[in-house]
Design an enzyme around this catalytic site. Structure first.
Site, PDB file in Angstrom:
ATOM      1  N   TYR A  91       0.819  -1.208   0.000  1.00 38.15           N
ATOM      2  CA  TYR A  91       0.000   0.000   0.000  1.00 38.15           C
ATOM      3  C   TYR A  91       0.859   1.268   0.000  1.00 38.15           C
ATOM      4  O   TYR A  91       0.382   2.332   0.374  1.00 38.15           O
ATOM      5  CB  TYR A  91      -0.933   0.009   1.204  1.00 38.15           C
ATOM      6  CG  TYR A  91      -1.984  -1.074   1.178  1.00 38.15           C
ATOM      7  CD1 TYR A  91      -3.040  -1.043   0.272  1.00 38.15           C
ATOM      8  CD2 TYR A  91      -1.925  -2.145   2.072  1.00 38.15           C
ATOM      9  CE1 TYR A  91      -4.003  -2.037   0.248  1.00 38.15           C
ATOM     10  CE2 TYR A  91      -2.893  -3.140   2.059  1.00 38.15           C
ATOM     11  CZ  TYR A  91      -3.931  -3.079   1.134  1.00 38.15           C
ATOM     12  OH  TYR A  91      -4.881  -4.070   1.119  1.00 38.15           O
ATOM     13  N   ASP A 150      -1.149  -8.851   9.391  1.00 41.56           N
ATOM     14  CA  ASP A 150       0.052  -9.499   8.862  1.00 41.56           C
ATOM     15  C   ASP A 150       0.854  -8.447   8.114  1.00 41.56           C
ATOM     16  O   ASP A 150       0.289  -7.746   7.269  1.00 41.56           O
ATOM     17  CB  ASP A 150      -0.316 -10.605   7.876  1.00 41.56           C
ATOM     18  CG  ASP A 150      -0.913 -11.824   8.545  1.00 41.56           C
ATOM     19  OD1 ASP A 150      -0.321 -12.296   9.523  1.00 41.56           O
ATOM     20  OD2 ASP A 150      -1.955 -12.297   8.075  1.00 41.56           O
ATOM     21  N   HIS A 405       4.362  -6.330  -4.723  1.00 38.99           N
ATOM     22  CA  HIS A 405       3.000  -6.303  -5.229  1.00 38.99           C
ATOM     23  C   HIS A 405       2.298  -5.043  -4.757  1.00 38.99           C
ATOM     24  O   HIS A 405       2.687  -4.411  -3.776  1.00 38.99           O
ATOM     25  CB  HIS A 405       2.216  -7.538  -4.761  1.00 38.99           C
ATOM     26  CG  HIS A 405       2.181  -7.706  -3.274  1.00 38.99           C
ATOM     27  ND1 HIS A 405       3.116  -8.454  -2.595  1.00 38.99           N
ATOM     28  CD2 HIS A 405       1.350  -7.204  -2.336  1.00 38.99           C
ATOM     29  CE1 HIS A 405       2.861  -8.415  -1.303  1.00 38.99           C
ATOM     30  NE2 HIS A 405       1.790  -7.662  -1.114  1.00 38.99           N
ATOM     31  N   TYR A 492     -10.711   0.444  -0.235  1.00 40.54           N
ATOM     32  CA  TYR A 492     -10.716   0.891   1.161  1.00 40.54           C
ATOM     33  C   TYR A 492      -9.345   1.446   1.550  1.00 40.54           C
ATOM     34  O   TYR A 492      -9.213   2.113   2.583  1.00 40.54           O
ATOM     35  CB  TYR A 492     -11.112  -0.268   2.087  1.00 40.54           C
ATOM     36  CG  TYR A 492      -9.969  -1.118   2.610  1.00 40.54           C
ATOM     37  CD1 TYR A 492      -9.529  -1.001   3.926  1.00 40.54           C
ATOM     38  CD2 TYR A 492      -9.322  -2.040   1.787  1.00 40.54           C
ATOM     39  CE1 TYR A 492      -8.488  -1.776   4.415  1.00 40.54           C
ATOM     40  CE2 TYR A 492      -8.290  -2.821   2.269  1.00 40.54           C
ATOM     41  CZ  TYR A 492      -7.869  -2.684   3.577  1.00 40.54           C
ATOM     42  OH  TYR A 492      -6.827  -3.454   4.049  1.00 40.54           O
ATOM     43  N   ARG A 493      -8.364   1.243   0.687  1.00 41.11           N
ATOM     44  CA  ARG A 493      -6.978   1.554   1.045  1.00 41.11           C
ATOM     45  C   ARG A 493      -6.145   1.360  -0.212  1.00 41.11           C
ATOM     46  O   ARG A 493      -6.406   0.442  -0.999  1.00 41.11           O
ATOM     47  CB  ARG A 493      -6.534   0.568   2.124  1.00 41.11           C
ATOM     48  CG  ARG A 493      -5.183   0.737   2.742  1.00 41.11           C
ATOM     49  CD  ARG A 493      -5.059  -0.350   3.799  1.00 41.11           C
ATOM     50  NE  ARG A 493      -3.808  -0.339   4.528  1.00 41.11           N
ATOM     51  CZ  ARG A 493      -3.429  -1.276   5.380  1.00 41.11           C
ATOM     52  NH1 ARG A 493      -4.231  -2.317   5.597  1.00 41.11           N
ATOM     53  NH2 ARG A 493      -2.285  -1.209   6.016  1.00 41.11           N
TER      54      ARG A 493
END
Length: 546
Positions: A91, A150, A405, A492-493
């Site tokens: 993210y 995690d 990723h 959401y993020r």
């Protein structure tokens, strides 16, 4: 030196001198090697001219130093980007939204202020990691169970501010939802506390989140209205027992009654985090290689853009004696109650033809250390670990791993028919786009970390050596964000490079939400120094430049 946009070399150097005066020269980092540590290790723009990178970093040790840094930055109009532990991989990591920003690294603000196992809360600074808090609790024998994501090297404070999530009961695994009161350095350097923390001498910081008057805490999550330096959290009292069981159903369409029944059980408070699985799903194969086994036949099915057909997956499952879907149900509480609840759950699922039940784990708590390594998911018992990195490790499901990723994570309705529709939409798009860098198939499972929400999650894999693959992944990601928005779904993020496009999908009434956020930004941060672009919110000085 990568100077921030609109900042002269002279002003930038003056700011560095100010920062050295505030925190000491050893805690100001400007060398190429030091600043490189704040790059997003999974950036799809890695090595490109438009990669989002910092110019320098400063590491305060006290809240007063954070205030002084912000005041100095305000005078010289230096953009800052605060991080807690900077472990937000997938993210955006610790990279800023705007290149040239100075990282305010809060890892040295690492005090555990208070932990109470009678009133069940904690108050921590941003540099405290999940490992730190867990060790603190274990060393003191406190009767509390953490909710952790995690992996466990992140910060409870930082994770909550990005709407991060975990694995226990619904009201705890929403980490921002379970926060209670915060301390914030505002863009002018003033110190603000919210909720009961705003009452001098109050002893209920970690208990009553609202206090009196307007509730403003949400302004400081996924935004840029201040730098949070302390947060309280409600914590789960350690239950007497833990029971984990699995429900298996044989057909693709069984996901509809499966989800309906799981929702019913969870909304009654009978179960914790429901963890859906599919023996053919690429992510399940990567996350749990000890539980889900791949074959060459399955690899061929999954390697098609959009995956294989339902009939092909159904045939594969039947030929290999596999269920199509399963869900792990976790129960917490008195042992007798848990087994009664499991018996009740089996009765509710019994109408699904071919349903199977399996008891996985049963432990009295606290769990002995010798048993911790046996756990299928340590996070279900609040034990931080690093096992999630198996998603990027070499395995039978991923024989040639990439370098990272970016998570695609839209929120979809919490019912089976809607999830089947999401399968149809994304699998069709994957075929049309020829998308092979993300595992999308009729096997994708609902991710249920956020209570009362389902996330349709899959990663776009990134390669540092294949820039063309990365450019294609970015374009495909943006295409899917827009496609999802057409169906009323959105993230959401997300990572900084996608935050503008995601923010634009919340576009009701000509983007009234973003216009309101921009008005707030220009009011509380007229110089636009706190995390320009964070959450898609740009200050006036950069909106005008754009």
């Amino acid at each position: 030196m990568n100077y921030p946009q609109g900042v002269s070399a002279q002003d930038f150097d003056s700011a560095l001198d100010e920062f050295r005066r505030i925190v000491g020269a050893d805690n100001v980092f400007i060398s190429e090697a030091d600043v490189a540590l704040y790059r997003d290790a999974y950036s799809p723009k890695w090595g490109e001219s438009d990669e989002l990178v910092a110019s320098a970093a400063v590491a305060p040790t006290t809240v007063e130093q954070v205030q002084a840094i912000v005041k100095a930055a305000n005078r010289l109009r230096i953009p800052l980007f605060a991080i807690s532990t900077g472990k937000n991989l997938g993210y955006g990591g610790s990279a800023p939204n705007m290149s040239g920003s100075v990282i305010v690294d809060l890892k040295l603000l690492n005090k555990i202020i208070e932990v109470d196992d009678k009133r069940n809360f904690c108050i921590v600074e941003p540099g405290v990691s999940y490992f730190d808090l867990y060790n603190y609790i274990q060393e003191r024998g406190l009767k509390l169970m953490m909710d952790v994501p995690d992996p466990g090297w992140g910060s409870p404070l930082g994770n909550a501010l990005d709407h991060g999530v975990g694995y226990t009961l619904g009201n705890y695994r929403d980490h921002f939802g379970s926060h209670c009161g915060m301390e914030v350095v505002l863009p002018d350097g003033e110190l603000l506390r919210t909720g009961m923390a705003a009452v001098p001498g109050a002893e209920t910081w970690g208990e009553n989140k609202y206090g009196y008057g307007a509730y403003v805490d949400g302004l400081f999550a996924q935004s840029n209205f201040g730098i949070v330096t302390k947060m309280g959290f409600w914590m789960m009292p350690q239950p007497e027992h833990y029971l984990s069981c699995m429900v298996k159903v044989p057909r693709y369409e069984d996901i509809i009654p499966l989800i309906d029944t799981v929702n019913y059980l969870e909304d009654q408070g009978l179960i914790g985090h429901p963890r859906y699985g599919c023996p053919m799903d690429s992510l399940c194969l990567m996350w749990e290689p000890e539980s889900y086994k791949t074959t060459r036949e399955l690899m061929q099915l999954n390697n098609q853009p959009g995956g294989a057909s339902v009939a092909e997956y159904q045939s594969y499952a039947q030929n290999h004696g596999l269920e199509y879907w399963n869900v792990v149900l976790n129960f917490y509480g008195p042992k007798k109650t848990l087994f009664a609840n499991w018996e009740y759950a089996q009765e509710k699922f019994a109408d699904i033809p071919g349903v199977q039940f399996e008891q996985l784990e049963s432990y009295s708590l606290p769990i002995a250390k010798k048993d911790q390594q046996k756990l299928r998911h340590q996070v279900a018992l609040g034990i931080p670990n690093m096992s999630i990195f198996s998603i990027g490790a070499r395995s039978e499901a991923m024989p040639n791993p990439d370098d990272g990723h970016a998570w695609f994570a839209p929120i979809v309705p919490r019912n089976g028919k809607a999830f089947i529709k999401a399968h149809e939409v994304f699998c069709k798009a994957a075929k049309e786009l020829g998308l092979t860098s993300a595992p999308i198939a009729r096997t994708n499972v609902p991710q249920t970390w956020q209570y009362r929400s389902y996330i349709y999650l899959f990663p776009f894999f990134i390669s540092r050596s294949d820039k063309e693959q990365n450019r294609k992944a970015v374009d495909q990601f943006i295409t899917l964000v827009k496609l999802a928005a057409e169906h009323g779904w959105t993230e959401y993020r997300t990572a900084p490079i996608f935050q503008d496009i995601v923010a634009s999908t919340y576009s009701f009434n000509n983007n009234a939400l973003l216009r309101f956020q921009s008005l707030l930004k220009d009011t509380v941060d007229p110089n636009g120094i706190i995390a320009p672009g964070r959450g898609g919110i740009w200050p006036k000085r950069y909106r005008e430049d754009a």
